[in-house]
Write an enzyme that holds these catalytic residues in place. Structure first.
Site, PDB file in Angstrom:
ATOM      1  N   ASP A 293     -85.470  64.530 -27.020  1.00  0.00           N
ATOM      2  CA  ASP A 293     -84.840  63.519 -27.864  1.00  0.00           C
ATOM      3  C   ASP A 293     -85.954  62.655 -28.455  1.00  0.00           C
ATOM      4  O   ASP A 293     -87.070  62.617 -27.933  1.00  0.00           O
ATOM      5  CB  ASP A 293     -83.788  62.677 -27.122  1.00  0.00           C
TER       6      ASP A 293
ATOM      7  N   HIS B 163     -89.367  63.489 -24.218  1.00  0.00           N
ATOM      8  CA  HIS B 163     -88.660  62.271 -24.629  1.00  0.00           C
ATOM      9  C   HIS B 163     -89.634  61.460 -25.481  1.00  0.00           C
ATOM     10  O   HIS B 163     -90.483  60.733 -24.949  1.00  0.00           O
ATOM     11  CB  HIS B 163     -88.219  61.461 -23.404  1.00  0.00           C
TER      12      HIS B 163
ATOM     13  N   GLU C 147     -90.466  66.032 -11.946  1.00  0.00           N
ATOM     14  CA  GLU C 147     -91.174  64.744 -11.983  1.00  0.00           C
ATOM     15  C   GLU C 147     -91.913  64.447 -10.682  1.00  0.00           C
ATOM     16  O   GLU C 147     -91.665  63.445 -10.014  1.00  0.00           O
ATOM     17  CB  GLU C 147     -90.173  63.624 -12.317  1.00  0.00           C
TER      18      GLU C 147
ATOM     19  N   GLU D 143     -85.855  68.639 -22.510  1.00  0.00           N
ATOM     20  CA  GLU D 143     -85.032  67.426 -22.573  1.00  0.00           C
ATOM     21  C   GLU D 143     -85.296  66.659 -23.868  1.00  0.00           C
ATOM     22  O   GLU D 143     -85.420  65.438 -23.866  1.00  0.00           O
ATOM     23  CB  GLU D 143     -85.305  66.517 -21.362  1.00  0.00           C
TER      24      GLU D 143
ATOM     25  N   ASN E  77     -90.772  70.922 -13.876  1.00  0.00           N
ATOM     26  CA  ASN E  77     -90.380  70.140 -15.049  1.00  0.00           C
ATOM     27  C   ASN E  77     -90.946  68.729 -14.910  1.00  0.00           C
ATOM     28  O   ASN E  77     -90.908  68.139 -13.834  1.00  0.00           O
ATOM     29  CB  ASN E  77     -88.845  70.098 -15.111  1.00  0.00           C
TER      30      ASN E  77
END
Length: 251
Positions: free
Chosen positions: A170, A140, A63, A168, A104
């Site tokens: 979801d 996400h 990030e 990651e 990432n």
């Protein structure tokens, strides 16, 4: 690590350099750039070295961009400049030459200003011979809102010779989740996994949790939840079938 080894599971390392969750001694230490550089190198040498040969991939940098594509202000960026990214990748490679090294980030799945900046950085690092092996797309998502440009965007990174991974995944739903939303979530899980597996050098899909019981989503996105393939009682949701079908090219 012992559990993974005994069950023939791979372990992904997350993360070596991040702007958040730094210890107070580091944030408040008022270290010079030289001292901070030494601290970061020692941290990477120690952690990657400890798990050498046991972790197949590291999210070395996490990030590092703002949503508009500018560099995010952080202890590392503000004191060391963008060069800390190349240094961190080189140090990690020296500590474990066999590990795959990733940058990432979130909200880079679509072709947008943030992913453009990440793409430019990846090009620059590769041109400099920096050991960057892959890009992690956190993924996400909100139900029904997967970016239509996701597969093409992943492909352009793959075309650089880089691995691409969903790291990651979801897919959150406004609560309470309706049957229609759960069906859409299932379709979204299938599409997201297919978007990666349909691209050369897709290295894998990792979920950000297993059961809704322990998901980070409700505590971060007010009014949202039900983001994972298992509900709070560990019962399979439609999302499990969607994900399973997306990961199976013969489904």
């Amino acid at each position: 690590m012992a559990h993974a080894a005994s069950h023939n599971q791979g372990v992904r390392g997350h993360t070596l350099a991040w702007y958040a969750q730094l210890p107070s001694w580091l944030k408040n230490g008022n270290f010079s750039a030289t001292e901070l550089n030494t601290i970061l190198k020692s941290h990477i040498d120690t952690e990657v070295g400890r798990y050498k040969g046991k972790v197949f991939a590291w999210d070395v940098i996490n990030e590092t961009f703002n949503e508009d594509g500018s560099m995010r202000s952080s202890l590392w960026q503000d004191k060391l400049g963008t060069g800390y990214i190349a240094n961190a990748l080189r140090w990690a490679h020296t500590a474990d030459p066999a590990a795959k090294l990733y940058i990432n980030d979130c909200n880079v799945e679509a072709d947008n200003a943030k992913s453009d900046a990440l793409f430019a950085l990846a090009q620059q690092l590769l041109a400099q011979g920096v050991p960057l092996h892959g890009i992690g797309f956190q993924s996400h998502f909100e139900v029904g809102k997967l970016p239509t440009s996701m597969k093409a965007n992943l492909k352009r990174f793959s075309d650089l010779g880089l691995e691409v991974s969903i790291t990651e995944l979801d897919i959150r739903i406004p609560l309470p989740a309706s049957s229609a939303e759960l069906a859409q979530q299932s379709a979204d899980y299938k599409t997201a996994s297919e978007n990666c597996l349909g691209v050369p050098r897709c290295a894998g899909v990792t979920l950000w949790g297993v059961s809704d019981k322990y998901s980070w989503v409700p505590g971060t996105f007010s009014g949202y939840g039900a983001a994972l393939p298992y509900n709070e009682s560990y019962a399979v949701k439609p999302a499990y079938t969607g994900l399973s079908n997306g990961l199976d090219p013969n489904a």
